[in-house]
Write an enzyme that holds these catalytic residues in place. Structure first.
Site, PDB file in Angstrom:
ATOM      1  N   GLU A 175       0.820  -1.117   0.127  1.00 46.10           N
ATOM      2  CA  GLU A 175      -0.181   0.105   0.031  1.00 46.10           C
ATOM      3  C   GLU A 175       0.892   1.266  -0.225  1.00 46.10           C
ATOM      4  O   GLU A 175       1.746   1.355   0.802  1.00 46.10           O
ATOM      5  CB  GLU A 175      -1.011  -0.108   1.623  1.00 46.10           C
ATOM      6  CG  GLU A 175      -2.611   0.368   0.747  1.00 46.10           C
ATOM      7  CD  GLU A 175      -2.856  -0.380   0.177  1.00 46.10           C
ATOM      8  OE1 GLU A 175      -3.053  -0.587  -1.061  1.00 46.10           O
ATOM      9  OE2 GLU A 175      -3.557  -1.855   0.347  1.00 46.10           O
ATOM     10  N   HIS A 176       0.685   2.189  -0.554  1.00 47.34           N
ATOM     11  CA  HIS A 176       1.667   3.502  -1.093  1.00 47.34           C
ATOM     12  C   HIS A 176       3.106   3.018  -1.787  1.00 47.34           C
ATOM     13  O   HIS A 176       3.951   3.744  -1.163  1.00 47.34           O
ATOM     14  CB  HIS A 176       1.286   3.928   0.584  1.00 47.34           C
ATOM     15  CG  HIS A 176      -0.185   4.764   0.541  1.00 47.34           C
ATOM     16  ND1 HIS A 176      -0.578   6.356   0.085  1.00 47.34           N
ATOM     17  CD2 HIS A 176      -0.888   4.367   1.645  1.00 47.34           C
ATOM     18  CE1 HIS A 176      -1.550   6.098   0.441  1.00 47.34           C
ATOM     19  NE2 HIS A 176      -1.635   4.925   1.383  1.00 47.34           N
ATOM     20  N   THR A 177       2.612   1.935  -2.099  1.00 42.80           N
ATOM     21  CA  THR A 177       3.990   1.614  -2.360  1.00 42.80           C
ATOM     22  C   THR A 177       4.416   1.385  -4.017  1.00 42.80           C
ATOM     23  O   THR A 177       5.520   2.344  -5.227  1.00 42.80           O
ATOM     24  CB  THR A 177       4.692   0.467  -2.801  1.00 42.80           C
ATOM     25  OG1 THR A 177       3.398   0.395  -2.932  1.00 42.80           O
ATOM     26  CG2 THR A 177       4.771  -0.164  -1.319  1.00 42.80           C
ATOM     27  N   ASP A 178       2.716   2.246  -4.793  1.00 43.05           N
ATOM     28  CA  ASP A 178       3.238   2.373  -6.228  1.00 43.05           C
ATOM     29  C   ASP A 178       4.172   3.833  -7.251  1.00 43.05           C
ATOM     30  O   ASP A 178       4.729   3.296  -7.738  1.00 43.05           O
ATOM     31  CB  ASP A 178       1.630   1.881  -6.827  1.00 43.05           C
ATOM     32  CG  ASP A 178       0.309   2.503  -5.930  1.00 43.05           C
ATOM     33  OD1 ASP A 178       0.445   3.144  -5.276  1.00 43.05           O
ATOM     34  OD2 ASP A 178      -0.361   3.107  -7.190  1.00 43.05           O
ATOM     35  N   ASP A 195      -4.091   1.098  -9.367  1.00 40.01           N
ATOM     36  CA  ASP A 195      -6.170   0.657  -9.461  1.00 40.01           C
ATOM     37  C   ASP A 195      -6.271   0.693 -10.771  1.00 40.01           C
ATOM     38  O   ASP A 195      -6.966  -0.195 -11.046  1.00 40.01           O
ATOM     39  CB  ASP A 195      -6.608   1.964  -8.586  1.00 40.01           C
ATOM     40  CG  ASP A 195      -6.145   2.615  -6.942  1.00 40.01           C
ATOM     41  OD1 ASP A 195      -5.479   1.276  -6.472  1.00 40.01           O
ATOM     42  OD2 ASP A 195      -6.355   3.264  -6.705  1.00 40.01           O
ATOM     43  N   SER A 249     -12.145   1.709  -4.984  1.00 44.78           N
ATOM     44  CA  SER A 249     -11.215   2.013  -6.121  1.00 44.78           C
ATOM     45  C   SER A 249     -12.076   2.582  -7.521  1.00 44.78           C
ATOM     46  O   SER A 249     -12.626   2.287  -8.623  1.00 44.78           O
ATOM     47  CB  SER A 249     -10.474   1.620  -6.638  1.00 44.78           C
ATOM     48  OG  SER A 249      -9.243   2.814  -7.821  1.00 44.78           O
ATOM     49  N   SER A 250     -13.868   2.843  -6.628  1.00 46.66           N
ATOM     50  CA  SER A 250     -14.605   3.580  -8.052  1.00 46.66           C
ATOM     51  C   SER A 250     -14.107   4.051  -9.503  1.00 46.66           C
ATOM     52  O   SER A 250     -15.117   3.907 -10.031  1.00 46.66           O
ATOM     53  CB  SER A 250     -16.039   3.217  -7.578  1.00 46.66           C
ATOM     54  OG  SER A 250     -15.240   4.814  -6.149  1.00 46.66           O
ATOM     55  N   GLY A 274     -16.111   5.072  -1.720  1.00 43.40           N
ATOM     56  CA  GLY A 274     -15.860   5.692  -0.362  1.00 43.40           C
ATOM     57  C   GLY A 274     -14.820   4.672   0.548  1.00 43.40           C
ATOM     58  O   GLY A 274     -14.423   4.251   1.701  1.00 43.40           O
ATOM     59  N   ALA A 275     -15.299   3.316   0.167  1.00 43.41           N
ATOM     60  CA  ALA A 275     -14.810   1.805   0.861  1.00 43.41           C
ATOM     61  C   ALA A 275     -13.238   1.685   0.330  1.00 43.41           C
ATOM     62  O   ALA A 275     -12.250   0.613   1.116  1.00 43.41           O
ATOM     63  CB  ALA A 275     -15.915   0.946   0.466  1.00 43.41           C
TER      64      ALA A 275
END
Ligand code: GLA
Length: 381
Positions: free
Chosen positions: A31-34, A168, A122-123, A118-119
């Site tokens: 997470e937050h690595t991309d 995403d 990635s809508s 908001g979940a």
């Protein structure tokens, strides 16, 4: 959903278009690595966007969102940017396609989705990928799949104010049923991993909270990482992203950067390694190690990267108390879901406990989604 879309399309525009779909995503770890050139481990899910689309031969897009119950028209030029945020995703995709030299014309569309907003699933990427994929098909543009993902990402950057990474949109375009994917966000090499954890289930528990200013907080995290990488680069010119740095190299510049930037970078360097550790563990079907790494990620996201919140920390604690194998906040953070790797026999007890104790503390029930790893962008028959 398809029938409702078709009915509205007929009423608004007459006739029929083609149907396209794309998916939201989960991320097992990374997470937050991309945007730090690291690794991610996402998969597309069975919740997404469906759109019916038909070129209309004009220079205008006529779009109806069933979920917002709203109709918007916009042109294809830069100054035609619509006010509605949902329409900006479609507009952005059109603009990014044209900016890259391909030509499209206007179209009519009706679309709807079932990715919970908001979940952290990635809508928005699902929406971008649906339209990027569809326009590529309908106007016969021959855009490569990776470029479709990059078009979605550029839409976020240039029309929606989020300086997101590529995870995403990649997951939403490349997703394949039953498979997670490991993407190296620096080289863009990826590999499919069939994911059938025998004896375990993956389940999302959605706190149903979404904190304000999430996108500016997200962009700030990215800036911290870039500053830390720049400081390290002075000593080690080969460091393009934090992914290229070691903890030792980060320590060398500790006095030159703020404590906050240091903490952010520490989390990222650890997280890049955790994805690799999880890949190794998966090769051995060692789900206990996968789970441990998930808890470590949660700790880092909560204490070092500071993108968790009380509700998510609480859900993580409950998971631990119930003996859940792995649990962590998923996606960008600041609300949304935890992703949980749960032994089959613990599932009911965990879900019951998570719902009841969360409700007691926060006054509303969390939502629960079983993860079904599904296909990404596609044309529907
Ligand atoms: C959001 C972004 C992604 C990624 C995640 C965190 O979903 O869109 O690019 O950075 O947050 O892993």
């Amino acid at each position: 959903m398809k029938a409702k879309i078709a009915e509205k399309f007929k009423t608004l525009f007459g006739g029929e278009g083609d149907f396209f779909a794309s998916a939201g995503r989960i991320n097992l770890i990374g997470e937050h690595t991309d945007y730090n050139g690291g690794f991610v481990f996402p998969g597309a899910v069975d919740k997404g966007i469906i759109a019916e689309i038909k070129p209309n031969g004009t220079e205008k897009v006529c779009a109806f969102s069933l979920d917002m119950d709203e109709y918007v028209e916009f042109g294809l030029k830069e100054e035609d940017i619509p006010a509605q945020s949902w329409a900006r995703y479609i507009f952005g995709v059109c603009r990014e396609i044209e900016k890259r030299g391909w030509k499209i014309t206007g179209f009519n569309t009706v679309f709807a989705g079932d990715v919970p907003l908001g979940a952290g699933m990635s809508s928005s990427a699902a929406l971008e990928s649906t339209f990027a994929f569809a326009l590529n098909y309908l106007f016969d543009l021959n855009i490569e799949k990776f470029e479709l993902a990059l078009i979605g990402q550029a839409t976020e950057h240039n029309y929606c104010g989020v300086k997101c990474g590529i995870m995403d949109q990649f997951a939403s375009v490349f997703g394949k049923a039953g498979n997670l994917m490991r993407l190296d966000c620096k080289t863009l090499e990826y590999k499919y991993y069939p994911f059938h954890p025998d004896g375990y289930r993956l389940v999302l528990v959605d706190s149903v909270v979404k904190h304000e200013l999430a996108s500016s907080a997200y962009n700030k995290r990215r800036e911290s990482c870039e500053r830390a990488a720049a400081a390290i680069r002075k000593n080690h010119p080969e460091v393009e992203f934090l992914r290229d740095a070691s903890m030792e190299w980060l320590m060398e510049v500790r006095a030159d950067i703020t404590e906050e930037d240091y903490m952010r970078a520490e989390y990222v360097i650890d997280e890049v390694q955790r994805v690799l550790d999880v890949c190794d563990a998966l090769e051995r079907d060692d789900y206990e190690t996968v789970g441990e790494k998930m808890y470590e990620t949660h700790y880092g996201m909560s204490k070092l990267y500071e993108v968790s919140c009380d509700e998510l920390d609480f859900l993580n604690d409950i998971a631990r108390e119930c003996g859940v194998t792995g649990s962590r906040v998923m996606g960008g953070g600041f609300g949304g879901c935890t992703i949980n790797l749960v032994k089959n026999e613990l599932y009911d007890k965990f879900i019951e406990k998570a719902i009841s104790s969360f409700k007691e503390k926060f006054g509303h029930e969390p939502k629960v989604y079983d993860v079904v790893i599904s296909d990404g962008a596609r044309k529907l028959q």
